[in-house]
Enzyme design. Structure first.
Site, PDB file in Angstrom:
ATOM      1  N   TYR A 109      -0.220   2.264  -7.328  1.00 38.30           N
ATOM      2  CA  TYR A 109       0.937   2.852  -6.639  1.00 38.30           C
ATOM      3  C   TYR A 109       0.832   4.368  -6.742  1.00 38.30           C
ATOM      4  O   TYR A 109       0.562   4.908  -7.811  1.00 38.30           O
ATOM      5  CB  TYR A 109       2.242   2.389  -7.299  1.00 38.30           C
ATOM      6  N   GLU A 199       4.370   7.911   0.336  1.00 40.67           N
ATOM      7  CA  GLU A 199       4.042   6.824  -0.594  1.00 40.67           C
ATOM      8  C   GLU A 199       2.875   5.974  -0.108  1.00 40.67           C
ATOM      9  O   GLU A 199       2.765   5.679   1.078  1.00 40.67           O
ATOM     10  CB  GLU A 199       5.282   5.931  -0.760  1.00 40.67           C
TER      11      GLU A 199
END
Ligand code: GDP
Ligand code: MN
Length: 391
Positions: A109, A199
């Site tokens: 992530y 992101e």
């Protein structure tokens, strides 16, 4: 303003963040054509909606033939997609992204957001990628690493090392180098494009050792759109909540929420306070609505109409402190809305301030059914009692 995954990926490509090849399509046939021009199997078919959690909701399909691409694309385009973030009624999908599938070895992530308390950007990295980061943070907070960025210095290479060298087991030097390069590029995207979020989840290492962004999410700070004209053009109005879109058109500050008490208030501060008091009384607001200090009768009418259109609303609380918006103007606006749309839910009114007597008189003589509260606390109590009665 949110971007679609395929739009965010076009931006990533411009900043040289490595990605699988792909193209967007709006029908099963088009998806079939696109897939034939891409390398496969496998191919990946991905719903393009402004909602996360598509994987678990059936909005991401990995398939082995171009016929299956067509079938998956058609299914996704024809049925509303329900994910954790869409609500139970789901969301219509207008486009799908078709990509060359990759074989994933590890998922990470990576994101940049603003840390409001520190007033600086923060790079967030986790080796527990692919899952929702909130879940990782709740269960294994030690796996969520952060590097705060000094705005003047920018992203520093040592910060990338702080994140990448914490990975356990440590990947090879080529992969580490690529991961750290992507961090620098993602920060550049974030700063250059006035993002509030950039992101990649998951950022993957493939079986053949390549690092790639498999997903992409970008949110542009609305206040930055004046100087990001090119990005502003990417806005997809189909993704907006229809009631919020209507409110924007009429210059009303309205945000739809999950509760069942519709609230119409003048002034953002009073609107926030009203929501707090509703919650304190044990109920949940259905919306934030600030009709504005200088609202016209038409704006009041429109505000109430929007609240009435929300099927979740089981009671309405009007809390107005008459200042520049006089109480008589408010009362006329409420009546105009009531004439157009029958108000079938309990209406609680708390009015104070300029022309309050006249406002009360207009409401009293209108034949409209409503209850009067003497103050905001009583108003919240009354409205809460009404919903618990109807439940
Ligand atoms: P999200 O669920 O909306 O965040 O959508 P993602 O783009 O993150 O996709 C969800 C999941 O699908 C990923 O975490 C991957 O596990 C899987 N996935 C996506 N693309 C591929 C691919 O090319 N190959 C494989 N094997 N899995 C993929
Ligand atoms: Mn994802």
């Amino acid at each position: 303003m949110k971007l679609h995954e395929y739009q965010a990926k076009e931006i990533f490509r411009r900043f040289e963040i490595p990605l699988p090849k792909g193209k967007v399509a709006s029908s099963g046939d088009e998806a079939f054509q696109v897939a034939r021009e891409l390398k496969g199997p496998p191919w990946v078919v991905k719903a393009q909606v402004h909602a996360g959690g598509r994987g678990k909701g059936g909005g991401v399909k990995v398939v082995q033939t171009v016929e299956e691409v067509k079938k998956a694309a058609t299914a996704i385009l024809e049925n509303p997609l329900v994910t954790k973030q869409t609500g139970p009624e789901g969301r219509r999908v207008h486009q799908v992204l078709i990509e060359e599938g990759v074989t994933i070895d590890r998922e990470f992530y990576l994101a940049v957001v603003i840390d409001r308390a520190r007033a600086q950007p923060v790079m967030i990295f986790s080796q527990a990628g692919g899952m929702e980061i909130e879940e990782v943070a709740a269960r294994t907070p030690e796996l969520v690493l952060k590097q705060f960025v000094d705005l003047k210095a920018g992203w520093m290479p040592y910060q990338g090392r702080n994140l990448a060298y914490a990975i356990d087991p440590l990947p090879g030097p080529e992969v580490l180098k690529e991961l750290m390069a992507i961090m620098g590029k993602l920060y550049k995207v974030f700063i250059t494009l006035d993002c509030s979020l950039a992101e990649i989840n998951p950022l993957v290492i493939t079986k053949d050792g390549k690092v790639m962004a498999i997903d992409a999410k970008i949110t542009i700070d609305d206040n930055g759109l004046v100087r990001q004209k090119e990005l502003a053009a990417l806005d997809d109005p189909r993704e907006k909540d229809p009631l919020e879109a209507k409110a924007i058109k009429h210059n009303l500050s309205y945000i739809r929420l999950n509760g069942n008490i519709g609230a119409m208030v003048n002034g953002a501060g009073l609107a926030m306070a009203t929501m707090d008091v509703i919650k304190l009384a044990g109920a949940e607001p259905a919306n934030f609505l600030d009709v504005g200090g200088g609202a016209s009768e038409e704006m009041v009418t429109m505000g109430l109409e929007i609240i009435l259109e929300d099927r979740n609303v089981k009671a309405i609380l009007i809390n107005i402190f008459g200042g520049i918006l006089r109480c008589d103007v408010l009362a006329r606006g409420v009546l105009a809305a009531a004439e157009k749309t029958a108000i079938k839910v309990p209406l609680i009114v708390r009015l104070e301030g300029t022309n309050v007597e006249e406002g009360r008189k207009i409401l009293r003589e209108s034949g409209l059914k409503f209850m009067v509260a003497k103050d905001i606390a009583e108003a919240a109590e009354m409205v809460t009692k009404q919903v618990s009665r109807s439940a």
